[in-house]
Design a protein around this motif. Structure first.
Motif, PDB file in Angstrom:
ATOM      1  N   ASP A   1      -2.210  38.520  47.915  1.00 24.15           N
ATOM      2  CA  ASP A   1      -3.449  38.336  48.669  1.00 24.15           C
ATOM      3  C   ASP A   1      -3.311  37.293  49.770  1.00 24.15           C
ATOM      4  O   ASP A   1      -4.295  36.926  50.420  1.00 24.15           O
ATOM      5  CB  ASP A   1      -4.585  37.928  47.732  1.00 24.15           C
ATOM      6  N   ASP A   2      -2.075  36.785  49.976  1.00 23.55           N
ATOM      7  CA  ASP A   2      -1.862  35.751  50.991  1.00 23.55           C
ATOM      8  C   ASP A   2      -0.765  36.134  51.981  1.00 23.55           C
ATOM      9  O   ASP A   2      -0.001  35.297  52.428  1.00 23.55           O
ATOM     10  CB  ASP A   2      -1.536  34.412  50.330  1.00 23.55           C
ATOM     11  N   GLY A   3      -0.698  37.429  52.310  1.00 21.29           N
ATOM     12  CA  GLY A   3       0.246  37.872  53.320  1.00 21.29           C
ATOM     13  C   GLY A   3       1.687  37.953  52.867  1.00 21.29           C
ATOM     14  O   GLY A   3       2.587  38.043  53.696  1.00 21.29           O
ATOM     15  N   GLY A   4       1.924  37.910  51.553  1.00 16.74           N
ATOM     16  CA  GLY A   4       3.282  38.052  51.042  1.00 16.74           C
ATOM     17  C   GLY A   4       3.959  36.760  50.660  1.00 16.74           C
ATOM     18  O   GLY A   4       5.135  36.760  50.297  1.00 16.74           O
ATOM     19  N   ARG A   5       3.230  35.645  50.698  1.00 14.95           N
ATOM     20  CA  ARG A   5       3.848  34.382  50.298  1.00 14.95           C
ATOM     21  C   ARG A   5       3.997  34.294  48.783  1.00 14.95           C
ATOM     22  O   ARG A   5       4.945  33.702  48.274  1.00 14.95           O
ATOM     23  CB  ARG A   5       3.032  33.206  50.837  1.00 14.95           C
ATOM     24  N   HIS A   6       3.044  34.880  48.042  1.00 14.07           N
ATOM     25  CA  HIS A   6       3.104  34.909  46.588  1.00 14.07           C
ATOM     26  C   HIS A   6       2.688  36.289  46.099  1.00 14.07           C
ATOM     27  O   HIS A   6       1.768  36.895  46.669  1.00 14.07           O
ATOM     28  CB  HIS A   6       2.179  33.850  45.973  1.00 14.07           C
ATOM     29  N   PHE A   7       3.355  36.776  45.069  1.00 18.35           N
ATOM     30  CA  PHE A   7       3.057  38.088  44.502  1.00 18.35           C
ATOM     31  C   PHE A   7       2.774  37.959  43.007  1.00 18.35           C
ATOM     32  O   PHE A   7       3.357  37.110  42.326  1.00 18.35           O
ATOM     33  CB  PHE A   7       4.235  39.047  44.692  1.00 18.35           C
ATOM     34  N   ALA A   8       1.891  38.811  42.513  1.00 15.88           N
ATOM     35  CA  ALA A   8       1.601  38.874  41.081  1.00 15.88           C
ATOM     36  C   ALA A   8       1.764  40.316  40.620  1.00 15.88           C
ATOM     37  O   ALA A   8       1.390  41.248  41.336  1.00 15.88           O
ATOM     38  CB  ALA A   8       0.190  38.388  40.788  1.00 15.88           C
ATOM     39  N   PRO A   9       2.319  40.532  39.427  1.00 16.80           N
ATOM     40  CA  PRO A   9       2.503  41.899  38.921  1.00 16.80           C
ATOM     41  C   PRO A   9       1.188  42.505  38.462  1.00 16.80           C
ATOM     42  O   PRO A   9       0.305  41.816  37.960  1.00 16.80           O
ATOM     43  CB  PRO A   9       3.471  41.708  37.750  1.00 16.80           C
ATOM     44  N   ARG A  10       1.075  43.822  38.642  1.00 16.28           N
ATOM     45  CA  ARG A  10      -0.071  44.580  38.157  1.00 16.28           C
ATOM     46  C   ARG A  10       0.450  45.832  37.455  1.00 16.28           C
ATOM     47  O   ARG A  10       1.294  46.540  38.007  1.00 16.28           O
ATOM     48  CB  ARG A  10      -0.985  44.993  39.314  1.00 16.28           C
ATOM     49  N   LEU A  11      -0.034  46.104  36.256  1.00 14.00           N
ATOM     50  CA  LEU A  11       0.383  47.284  35.507  1.00 14.00           C
ATOM     51  C   LEU A  11      -0.377  48.512  36.012  1.00 14.00           C
ATOM     52  O   LEU A  11      -1.573  48.441  36.287  1.00 14.00           O
ATOM     53  CB  LEU A  11       0.127  47.085  34.018  1.00 14.00           C
ATOM     54  N   THR A  12       0.330  49.643  36.129  1.00 19.22           N
ATOM     55  CA  THR A  12      -0.279  50.865  36.655  1.00 19.22           C
ATOM     56  C   THR A  12      -0.472  51.939  35.597  1.00 19.22           C
ATOM     57  O   THR A  12      -1.311  52.833  35.777  1.00 19.22           O
ATOM     58  CB  THR A  12       0.590  51.471  37.766  1.00 19.22           C
ATOM     59  N   GLY A  13       0.326  51.919  34.536  1.00 17.28           N
ATOM     60  CA  GLY A  13       0.272  52.992  33.558  1.00 17.28           C
ATOM     61  C   GLY A  13       0.932  54.274  34.032  1.00 17.28           C
ATOM     62  O   GLY A  13       0.793  55.327  33.414  1.00 17.28           O
ATOM     63  N   VAL A  14       1.659  54.202  35.150  1.00 20.43           N
ATOM     64  CA  VAL A  14       2.336  55.369  35.719  1.00 20.43           C
ATOM     65  C   VAL A  14       3.801  55.354  35.281  1.00 20.43           C
ATOM     66  O   VAL A  14       4.519  54.396  35.579  1.00 20.43           O
ATOM     67  CB  VAL A  14       2.254  55.357  37.260  1.00 20.43           C
ATOM     68  N   PRO A  15       4.298  56.403  34.595  1.00 22.84           N
ATOM     69  CA  PRO A  15       5.681  56.390  34.113  1.00 22.84           C
ATOM     70  C   PRO A  15       6.704  56.793  35.162  1.00 22.84           C
ATOM     71  O   PRO A  15       7.906  56.629  34.959  1.00 22.84           O
ATOM     72  CB  PRO A  15       5.654  57.416  32.970  1.00 22.84           C
ATOM     73  N   HIS A  16       6.259  57.313  36.304  1.00 22.22           N
ATOM     74  CA  HIS A  16       7.186  57.860  37.291  1.00 22.22           C
ATOM     75  C   HIS A  16       7.523  56.824  38.371  1.00 22.22           C
ATOM     76  O   HIS A  16       6.785  55.871  38.594  1.00 22.22           O
ATOM     77  CB  HIS A  16       6.577  59.096  37.955  1.00 22.22           C
ATOM     78  N   SER A  17       8.637  57.051  39.067  1.00 19.06           N
ATOM     79  CA  SER A  17       8.990  56.207  40.200  1.00 19.06           C
ATOM     80  C   SER A  17       8.001  56.429  41.339  1.00 19.06           C
ATOM     81  O   SER A  17       7.512  57.535  41.550  1.00 19.06           O
ATOM     82  CB  SER A  17      10.406  56.534  40.683  1.00 19.06           C
ATOM     83  N   LEU A  18       7.712  55.351  42.066  1.00 22.37           N
ATOM     84  CA  LEU A  18       6.812  55.413  43.210  1.00 22.37           C
ATOM     85  C   LEU A  18       7.628  55.277  44.492  1.00 22.37           C
ATOM     86  O   LEU A  18       8.494  54.397  44.577  1.00 22.37           O
ATOM     87  CB  LEU A  18       5.752  54.315  43.125  1.00 22.37           C
TER      88      LEU A  18
ATOM     89  N   VAL B   1       4.844  49.082  37.051  1.00 22.13           N
ATOM     90  CA  VAL B   1       4.382  47.795  37.552  1.00 22.13           C
ATOM     91  C   VAL B   1       4.519  47.775  39.067  1.00 22.13           C
ATOM     92  O   VAL B   1       5.473  48.325  39.628  1.00 22.13           O
ATOM     93  CB  VAL B   1       5.179  46.626  36.923  1.00 22.13           C
ATOM     94  N   VAL B   2       3.559  47.189  39.745  1.00 24.10           N
ATOM     95  CA  VAL B   2       3.609  46.957  41.186  1.00 24.10           C
ATOM     96  C   VAL B   2       3.352  45.475  41.420  1.00 24.10           C
ATOM     97  O   VAL B   2       2.895  44.757  40.527  1.00 24.10           O
ATOM     98  CB  VAL B   2       2.570  47.807  41.948  1.00 24.10           C
ATOM     99  N   LEU B   3       3.666  45.016  42.616  1.00 22.78           N
ATOM    100  CA  LEU B   3       3.399  43.635  43.002  1.00 22.78           C
ATOM    101  C   LEU B   3       2.275  43.612  44.027  1.00 22.78           C
ATOM    102  O   LEU B   3       2.251  44.430  44.950  1.00 22.78           O
ATOM    103  CB  LEU B   3       4.645  42.978  43.602  1.00 22.78           C
ATOM    104  N   LEU B   4       1.369  42.660  43.892  1.00 21.87           N
ATOM    105  CA  LEU B   4       0.245  42.538  44.811  1.00 21.87           C
ATOM    106  C   LEU B   4       0.133  41.105  45.302  1.00 21.87           C
ATOM    107  O   LEU B   4       0.213  40.159  44.518  1.00 21.87           O
ATOM    108  CB  LEU B   4      -1.055  42.950  44.114  1.00 21.87           C
TER     109      LEU B   4
END
Length: 259
Positions: A236-253, A231-234
């Motif tokens: 669109d307003d410069g960091g005031r609010h974040f929403a999770p997005r699933l990546t399907g990647v099992p490894h650490s980023l 999961v990553v956070l994205l």
């Protein structure tokens, strides 16, 4: 990435990989080191830098590679002259910083150039063991994350930690602009001169299992990644609010980039 086609990624065992077709294919390049390479940046279309660390019988030392032909070839500079390095950044064509571990005569763990990287000088002062991450708006304005997990504001000559309660008893791992992230799902932002927890819309219990360690920004889009990498956070307003997005990647980023 320099543009939509040309990009680089680096890693352990001296790995330098280049793409010229937007990431569809990658080819290995040689930098003359087997060290752990941590970051790659470009000043312009011709000048680029890679930094990292190399471990040997006598301890660790910094690795700094430079290209002046658009990334076709890389040459090592400052061999054995600086401690292990974690990052490099330029604020303009001439001025920039190197940061990493603090040792011996280099007690600040911070180096600066004023001639486009032809020479580097240690910044005076004492650091909390060195720096893991940094971001600079100008030579006299920046943020640094110390080995102690604290976030420090930089004035060009000295650094002062932000209030401990802003970190909610967690260790910071990375910073970018007015944002910092770290262990235990830590994500804080600076607004109106004060630091506070950013909104991520993830269950608090789940956040406690996350270590954010990578941040990227392009205009108002901000990406935060780490471990686990599923999961990553994205934002669109410069960091005031974040929403999770699933990546399907099992490894650490460990790093990220927004085009």
């Amino acid at each position: 990435f320099l543009d939509a086609n040309n990009g680089w990624t680096v890693g352990d065992d001296g790995a330098i990989w280049r793409t010229t077709d937007g990431g569809a294919r990658w080819e290995r390049q040689s930098g003359g080191t087997r060290g752990s390479l941590r970051r790659v940046v470009f000043q312009d279309a011709q000048r680029g830098w890679i930094c990292g660390r190399e471990d040997g019988p006598g301890g660790s030392s910094g690795v700094l590679l430079v290209t002046r032909d658009g990334g076709s070839t890389w040459q090592r500079v400052l061999a054995g002259a600086v401690p292990a390095l974690h990052g490099i950044a330029f604020v303009n064509d001439n001025d920039g910083y190197l940061w990493g571990e603090a040792s011996g005569p280099y007690s600040s763990g911070l180096f600066q150039t004023k001639d486009g990287g032809r020479s580097w000088a240690p910044v005076p002062g004492l650091s909390p063991g060195g720096w893991t991450s940094a971001w600079f708006a100008a030579m006299d304005s920046g943020l640094l994350v110390g080995m102690d997990g604290r976030v420090h504001q930089f004035s060009g000559k000295e650094w002062s930690p932000i209030p401990a309660d802003a970190l909610a008893n967690h260790r910071a791992l990375a910073c970018l602009g007015g944002l910092a992230c770290g262990e235990g799902g830590l994500l804080i932002d600076q607004q109106s001169g004060r630091w506070s927890l950013a909104r991520s819309h993830i269950d608090a219990k789940a956040l406690g299992q996350v270590a954010w360690r990578a941040m990227a920004r392009q205009a108002d889009r901000v990406l935060v990644a780490g471990s686990p990498g599923g999961v990553v956070l994205l934002s669109d307003d410069g960091g005031r609010h974040f929403a999770p997005r699933l990546t399907g990647v099992p490894h650490s980023l460990h790093d990220s980039c927004l085009l």
